[in-house]
Design an enzyme around this catalytic site. Structure first.
Site, PDB file in Angstrom:
ATOM      1  N   TYR A 111      71.645  33.814  55.021  1.00 32.44           N
ATOM      2  CA  TYR A 111      72.958  34.126  54.443  1.00 32.44           C
ATOM      3  C   TYR A 111      74.083  33.796  55.420  1.00 32.44           C
ATOM      4  O   TYR A 111      74.951  32.986  55.110  1.00 32.44           O
ATOM      5  CB  TYR A 111      73.046  35.588  53.976  1.00 32.44           C
ATOM      6  N   TYR A 137      60.528  31.660  63.238  1.00 35.09           N
ATOM      7  CA  TYR A 137      60.136  31.487  61.834  1.00 35.09           C
ATOM      8  C   TYR A 137      61.125  30.546  61.163  1.00 35.09           C
ATOM      9  O   TYR A 137      62.286  30.893  60.971  1.00 35.09           O
ATOM     10  CB  TYR A 137      60.110  32.855  61.152  1.00 35.09           C
ATOM     11  N   ARG A 142      63.790  29.943  52.048  1.00 32.39           N
ATOM     12  CA  ARG A 142      64.129  31.358  51.915  1.00 32.39           C
ATOM     13  C   ARG A 142      65.496  31.673  52.510  1.00 32.39           C
ATOM     14  O   ARG A 142      66.229  32.517  51.991  1.00 32.39           O
ATOM     15  CB  ARG A 142      63.082  32.212  52.649  1.00 32.39           C
ATOM     16  N   ILE A 207      49.810  31.461  59.469  1.00 32.68           N
ATOM     17  CA  ILE A 207      50.281  32.794  59.115  1.00 32.68           C
ATOM     18  C   ILE A 207      50.304  32.801  57.601  1.00 32.68           C
ATOM     19  O   ILE A 207      51.141  32.159  56.978  1.00 32.68           O
ATOM     20  CB  ILE A 207      51.650  33.090  59.733  1.00 32.68           C
TER      21      ILE A 207
END
Length: 296
Positions: A111, A137, A142, A207
């Site tokens: 964001y 990450y 996302r 992961i």
């Protein structure tokens, strides 16, 4: 526990909830035991799959404390401490370190996004403050922003940067950062359908969302590749694609939590804005689970 040499299948653990919306610690304990018995190489609570964005800081600390205590040093625990607020990520990281986490997963500032220097400082602030290894990450689908190759190179030199969870879905990006992989900086696939391809570029494992339901098989696939049996690893990857695709037919972790519920591991209870699967998608998921031998 020193996790510098970590490799294998790291499960991005779901967070089970009760019907009243609270964390179901009984089910969480069963899930942890399930993974310990199945050979999962490390647990990662409070990632995207753990619905951490809907949880309070108090719940976060309770979950990390519970997982660390239940695991009791048998395998590493890497806690997801990411936030779009650098200060919040720092505070959570320091708290999870105090609670006994062996490592941390740090996400890009979703964001907010920021520029190159801001994203670098977002990670560097935590890397400078903690004394346990951290995994960067990269998941632009996302977060709306990516860690540039230049920033990965800068951050990879930090002694507390263990590696990167690469979930962009881009082989080109993974190839561009592959030259940074070595004893001091690892890559882990963040996409279950691309584990073997990324391991061919030097990744040390995955992961995994998929490992929530087939932990032994995901461990076997990664171990086969690491041991030189590429054909076996490739066979497992390709054979498992129908189930993997259904585990992502709706936004994660909706399908994988439903799959765990179908297996009797927890209830399919979510926190808004996540809701139960559409009936047609649930039927397709169940069919794929039967095809994979998970359900009769």
């Amino acid at each position: 526990m020193d996790i510098r040499g970590l490799e294998g299948s790291i499960v991005a653990l779901i967070t089970p909830f009760r019907t009243d919306g609270s964390v179901d610690f009984d089910a969480l304990g069963r899930l942890i035991d399930f993974h310990l018995d199945a050979g999962t190489d490390a647990l990662l609570p409070l990632g995207t799959t753990g619905e951490s964005s809907t949880m309070t800081h108090e719940e976060d600390e309770e979950v990390v404390s519970f997982v660390v205590e239940r695991v009791a040093g048998r395998i590493p625990v890497i806690a997801g401490s990411g936030s779009n607020s650098t200060q919040t990520m720092l505070e959570k990281s320091l708290a999870f370190e105090r609670l006994g986490a062996d490592g941390l997963l740090l996400i890009t500032p979703y964001y907010n996004k920021s520029n190159e220097e801001g994203i670098y400082r977002h990670f560097a602030t935590v890397l400078d403050a903690v004394n346990i290894p951290c995994v960067l990450y990269n998941v632009p689908g996302r977060t709306g922003c990516s860690i540039s190759v230049a920033n990965v190179e800068r951050l990879s030199a930090h002694p507390n940067a263990l590696g990167i969870k690469e979930a962009s879905g881009s082989i080109a990006y993974a190839s561009d950062i592959a030259h940074l992989i070595g004893p001091d900086f690892k890559m882990f696939s963040g996409n279950d359908d691309m584990v073997v391809p990324l391991m061919s570029l030097g990744a040390s494992g995955v992961i995994s969302v998929w490992a929530n339901v087939q932990p032994a098989l995901v461990h076997e696939m990664v171990r086969a590749f690491l041991d030189g049996d590429v054909a076996r690893a490739r066979d497992i990857q390709v054979r498992s694609l129908p189930l993997i695709h259904k585990l992502f037919c709706e936004v994660n972790p909706i399908p994988v939590k439903e799959a765990c519920a179908q297996m009797g591991l927890c209830e399919a209870i979510y926190r808004l804005p996540l809701v139960p699967m559409a009936d047609a998608n649930r039927e397709a998921l169940v069919a794929a689970m039967k095809g994979a031998g998970l359900l009769a």
